[in-house]
Design an enzyme around this catalytic site. Structure first.
Site, PDB file in Angstrom:
ATOM      1  N   THR A 280     -82.282 -88.123  80.752  1.00 11.57           N
ATOM      2  CA  THR A 280     -84.047 -87.739  80.792  1.00 11.57           C
ATOM      3  C   THR A 280     -84.762 -87.994  79.266  1.00 11.57           C
ATOM      4  OG1 THR A 280     -83.985 -85.448  80.539  1.00 11.57           O
ATOM      5  CG2 THR A 280     -83.732 -86.397  82.810  1.00 11.57           C
ATOM      6  N   ASP A 281     -85.747 -88.601  79.429  1.00 17.17           N
ATOM      7  CA  ASP A 281     -86.612 -88.340  78.478  1.00 17.17           C
ATOM      8  C   ASP A 281     -86.981 -86.847  78.312  1.00 17.17           C
ATOM      9  OD1 ASP A 281     -88.253 -88.622  76.066  1.00 17.17           O
ATOM     10  OD2 ASP A 281     -89.485 -90.269  77.045  1.00 17.17           O
ATOM     11  N   TRP A 282     -87.479 -86.501  77.130  1.00 16.25           N
ATOM     12  CA  TRP A 282     -87.435 -84.823  76.940  1.00 16.25           C
ATOM     13  C   TRP A 282     -88.506 -84.490  77.558  1.00 16.25           C
ATOM     14  CZ3 TRP A 282     -83.733 -86.887  74.794  1.00 16.25           C
ATOM     15  CH2 TRP A 282     -82.688 -86.403  73.899  1.00 16.25           C
ATOM     16  N   GLY A 283     -87.991 -83.666  78.937  1.00 21.14           N
ATOM     17  CA  GLY A 283     -88.924 -82.840  79.940  1.00 21.14           C
ATOM     18  C   GLY A 283     -89.262 -83.829  80.873  1.00 21.14           C
ATOM     19  N   ALA A 284     -88.706 -85.088  81.157  1.00 24.83           N
ATOM     20  CA  ALA A 284     -88.944 -85.921  82.159  1.00 24.83           C
ATOM     21  C   ALA A 284     -88.577 -85.638  83.570  1.00 24.83           C
ATOM     22  CB  ALA A 284     -88.662 -87.395  81.659  1.00 24.83           C
TER      23      ALA A 284
END
Ligand SMILES: *[C@@H]1O[C@H](CO)[C@@H](O)[C@H](O)[C@H]1NC(C)=O
Ligand SMILES: *[C@@H]1O[C@H](CO)[C@@H](O)[C@H](O)[C@H]1NC(C)=O
Ligand SMILES: *[C@@H]1O[C@H](CO)[C@@H](O)[C@H](O)[C@H]1NC(C)=O
Ligand SMILES: *[C@@H]1O[C@H](CO)[C@@H](O)[C@H](O)[C@H]1NC(C)=O
Ligand SMILES: *[C@@H]1O[C@H](CO)[C@@H](O)[C@H](O)[C@H]1NC(C)=O
Ligand SMILES: CC(=O)N[C@H]1CO[C@H](CO)[C@@H](O)[C@@H]1O
Length: 758
Positions: A280-284
């Site tokens: 994931t992208d950070w926090g996605a």
């Protein structure tokens, strides 16, 4: 053909209900208009992954479920790595350090600032881009970074004011695909894995993340467009062996990209045969088990909906045990695939959590990168106007103006990235946010010109603060440096700014030989002064990295001949980009669920300008040289008998059906250097596919040609290059009818024309 009927019904139903963004992010949230594709295909060692999979299956076979789970999520570590996967010492797995970014390592010391993605795109140079990846990869390696969070091919640059377009390569999928291929191979040949991002249709920063009750923007894309435009460069990255892919913040057809089973299980893992893992992208991450079942393999950073819940989900039957095995196997196989099981430094060894704390120096940079830092910086400059302004001919007096000529007062880069907004007021060599990087040094254009003066006796007058500087009329040239900043986290306020334009016109009003250099993190309009007769030369300098100053001096003095070409279209005025100028905003009934409808299909950038018949200021592919090139001798050869319309069945390899890269037609032409100096030409081939856009880039070759010499350029057109994605057949299909072939210097300067039919 591009119907959003189903979407209308679903979205409207949702918007009129009392649903909130809270509900929309939960596990039970529907899949929007995105067709469900389950289960996740298991990685099977296709392509050249067999040996890595064999080893990975053996290692994963020894792990407990808890250990497998620990591989699938990042943890807090004592390092400065952007993310960290914990070690499993029992089986000699030392963990993984993953860090930003695709333009150089960020937020640490003893590393280099490389030319940004857009700058590599403007070079149109495959070999140089490979070497950029290789040298950048060597630095990550020495710092103990297992995975480089890059390169970027999403955003593709659909939204012209997009804040992250500069991290990507080009608005054209073929150019992006060709250069991301080299970047992936170069970086991974250095023993560092890449995480190609952001998958997929992450085209605007505005509303990229949920905020309060408002969900992320949904990129609503039809199946043909996603294949022909947005997926294309990702397919090339997968084909090149990208061990990881980062899923993006946005929604896709109303389902979050990190839990969209059509995008992850379907397009990426089935159709492209991707063998690595999705991070994931950070926090996605917006769903727990549902995301795992949709094809997500690794969460950054860890969340409360993942972790041990994966094992609970297996025992209560909501997730198959084989899914967890597949996640772990994909991650470990990727580690073996880039040979990090032997000799790799301790993960994060050169990445101190804080540079102000005492730490052992770990030197990432090396002498071997010097050539590519400078040559890479040089080749991303694009000369777009030259009325005898350049090259400088033994000047006696140069006057230097503009805030962008000087270095920033403090090298914040040595401590924490470099892309904070303050660099707008100094020379721009990289954009802002997580894609920024940390230079070893910064010789500004002004400093480099002073050094040159020290060597050759030129006089340098300068004023890099005033907006209306005094000008000595005896100046041989007035060099004006301005920039156009962009950063992650917000889209750009516009494509030009009045203070910079006023500075240019003020200098030009007093100086008959005004040379403008623009460091631009994306499209920069020049209509305010481009036709001013005193503006004799204009260079788009893009984002050259730490050798910015040295590079511009080489070009201004004519020791290097400009060879960059625009990887996007510059319009005469902002409105010419139509609805794609700015990001889509939440509005009306979609206030809580912002929608971005990609109804233009593949018609972005030059495809749109060609279709609408709009005259650009500078077209895609355009760039001048200090010499001239002539084209002749177009030859088109079909290979073998008439090919079947669809590719022969074959086991999918990373990238897709391997027959998509079978050569169907070869094309060649002769390019002659008809000017007075040696130079590099970028010969470009465009194809008009029946029923498709007027022309699309499908080949390019950069060649160095001596004065008076000629060289043959050759292009290989593959099945995929000549096919259209058929929604009905779910396949790439060759078309019946006349294919148009154009070869020349840019998307609008195409002296050679021929055709063939299949
Ligand atoms: C996007 O598409 C939806 C569904 O067809 C439509 O209701 C909405 O108005 C469109 N939004 C814009 C900005 O065109
Ligand atoms: C998005 O919706 C379109 C139109 O309904 C559909 O054809 C396409 O497959 C969907 N794509 C994804 C990734 O969900
Ligand atoms: C199974 O466990 C998962 C993870 O804790 C949870 O999200 C899900 O609701 C559970 N399902 C059932 C049917 O118990
Ligand atoms: C840049 O300089 C201008 C003029 O001095 C100033 O108003 C602005 O705040 C500065 N911007 C940043 C980001 O430092
Ligand atoms: C060009 O420069 C000359 C000499 O400085 C000046 O007289 C003239 O007004 C300038 N022209 C423009 C269009 O600024
Ligand atoms: C370890 C972990 O992530 N546990 C979570 C599992 O899911 C419940 C809710 O269903 C959370 O409360 C836990 O924290």
């Amino acid at each position: 053909m591009r119907s959003f009927a189903g979407l209308t019904a679903l979205v409207a139903g949702l918007a009129f209900s009392s649903a909130t963004a809270q509900e929309i992010t939960s596990d039970v949230y529907f899949y929007g208009d995105s067709p469900p594709v389950y289960p996740t295909p298991q990685g099977d060692g296709a392509g050249d992954w067999a040996a890595a999979y064999k080893k990975a299956e053996k290692l994963v076979g020894q792990l407990t479920d808890e250990e497998k789970v620990s591989l699938t999520a990042g943890v807090q570590s004592k390092t400065g790595c952007s993310g960290f996967v914990p070690a499993i010492p029992r089986v000699n797995f030392p963990g993984l350090c993953v860090s930003d970014a695709g333009n150089g390592l960020r937020g640490t010391d003893f590393v280099s600032s490389y030319p940004s993605g857009i700058h590599a795109g403007a070079s149109w140079n495959r070999d140089l881009t490979y070497t950029r990846g290789l040298e950048m990869g060597k630095e990550f390696y020495k710092k103990g970074v297992n995975v480089l969070l890059g390169p970027v091919v999403g955003p593709a640059g659909r939204v012209v004011q997009g804040g992250r377009n500069w991290e990507g390569i080009s608005t054209d999928p073929y150019l992006s695909g060709a250069l991301v291929y080299e970047t992936v191979q170069g970086t991974q040949d250095a023993g560092v894995g890449v995480c190609t991002k952001h998958y997929i249709a992450n085209e605007q920063e505005t509303n990229r993340n949920p905020s309060g009750n408002v969900a992320s923007v949904s990129s609503n894309i039809d199946d043909q467009t996603i294949h022909e435009l947005y997926l294309w460069p990702f397919a090339e990255a997968v084909r090149a062996g990208s061990v990881s892919i980062m899923c993006s913040y946005n929604r896709l057809n109303n389902s979050y990209a990190c839990q969209n089973s059509k995008a992850l299980n379907g397009l990426l893992k089935s159709e492209l045969g991707f063998q690595g893992y999705v991070m994931t992208d950070w926090g996605a991450q917006h769903a727990g088990i549902a995301a795992a079942n949709a094809g997500l393999d690794m969460v950054m950073p860890n969340t409360q909906t993942w972790g041990s819940n994966l094992t609970t989900a297996i025992s209560n039957g909501t997730m198959e045990a084989s899914r967890l095995d597949d996640m772990a196997t994909r991650i470990i196989a990727s580690w073996y695939q880039v040979k990090q099981d032997s000799k790799f430094p301790a993960p994060g060894v050169g990445m101190p959590a804080s540079l102000t704390d005492p730490h052992e120096p770990v030197i990432g940079r090396a002498k071997s990168s010097r050539d590519v830092l400078l040559q890479g910086a040089i080749e991303g400059h694009v000369l777009v106007k030259n009325n005898n302004g350049l090259p400088l001919r033994s000047p006696q007096l140069l006057s230097v103006f503009g805030y962008d000529a000087k270095a920033a007062a403090a090298s914040s880069g040595s401590l924490f990235g470099s892309g904070n907004a303050a660099i707008q007021n100094s020379t721009l060599f990289v954009g802002g946010g997580s894609g920024s990087n940390s230079p070893s040094y910064m010789i500004s254009p002004l400093a480099a010109l002073q050094q040159e003066a020290y060597k050759d006796g030129t006089s340098i007058a300068y004023d890099v603060t005033s907006q209306n500087p005094q000008v000595n009329p005896a100046s041989d040239a007035c060099l004006v440096f301005i920039n156009a900043f962009a950063t992650e986290g917000s889209d750009r306020p516009g494509l030009s700014d009045t203070p910079s334009d006023t500075l240019v016109t003020n200098v030009a009003s007093k100086c008959k030989n005004t040379v403008v250099v623009i460091h631009n993190a994306g499209v920069r309009l020049v209509n305010a002064w481009i036709d001013n007769a005193n503006v004799t030369a204009v260079i788009y300098g893009h984002l050259p990295g730490q050798d910015s100053g040295a590079a511009i001096v080489e070009l201004l003095y004519g020791r290097s001949n400009p060879s960059g070409r625009l990887p996007y279209t510059v319009a005469k005025k902002a409105e010419d980009y139509g609805a794609l100028l700015k990001p889509d905003l939440p509005e009306g009934e979609f206030a809580l669920f912002p929608q971005s409808n990609f109804t233009e299909g593949v018609y972005i950038d030059y495809r749109a300008f060609d279709k609408e018949g709009i005259e650009p200021q500078f077209e895609f592919g355009f760039g001048l040289s200090y010499t001239t090139f002539d084209y002749s001798g177009l030859q088109i050869n079909k290979k073998g008998a008439a090919p079947p319309a669809t590719p022969p069945a074959a086991k999918v390899q990373p990238g897709g059906n391997p027959h998509l890269w079978d050569e169907i037609v070869s094309v060649s032409a002769t390019v002659k250097n008809s000017g007075e100096v040696e130079g590099d030409e970028v010969a470009q081939l465009y194809v008009g596919i029946p029923n498709g856009p007027i022309r699309q880039l499908r080949g390019f070759e950069k060649v160095k040609i001596g004065k008076g010499q000629a060289k043959k350029v050759a292009f290989s057109l593959t099945r995929k290059d000549l096919s259209t994605w058929s929604v009905e057949e779910q396949e790439w299909v060759l078309q019946r009818g006349d294919y148009q072939i154009f070869v020349g210097k840019s998307s609008r300067d195409l002296p050679l024309h021929g055709s063939f039919s299949l």
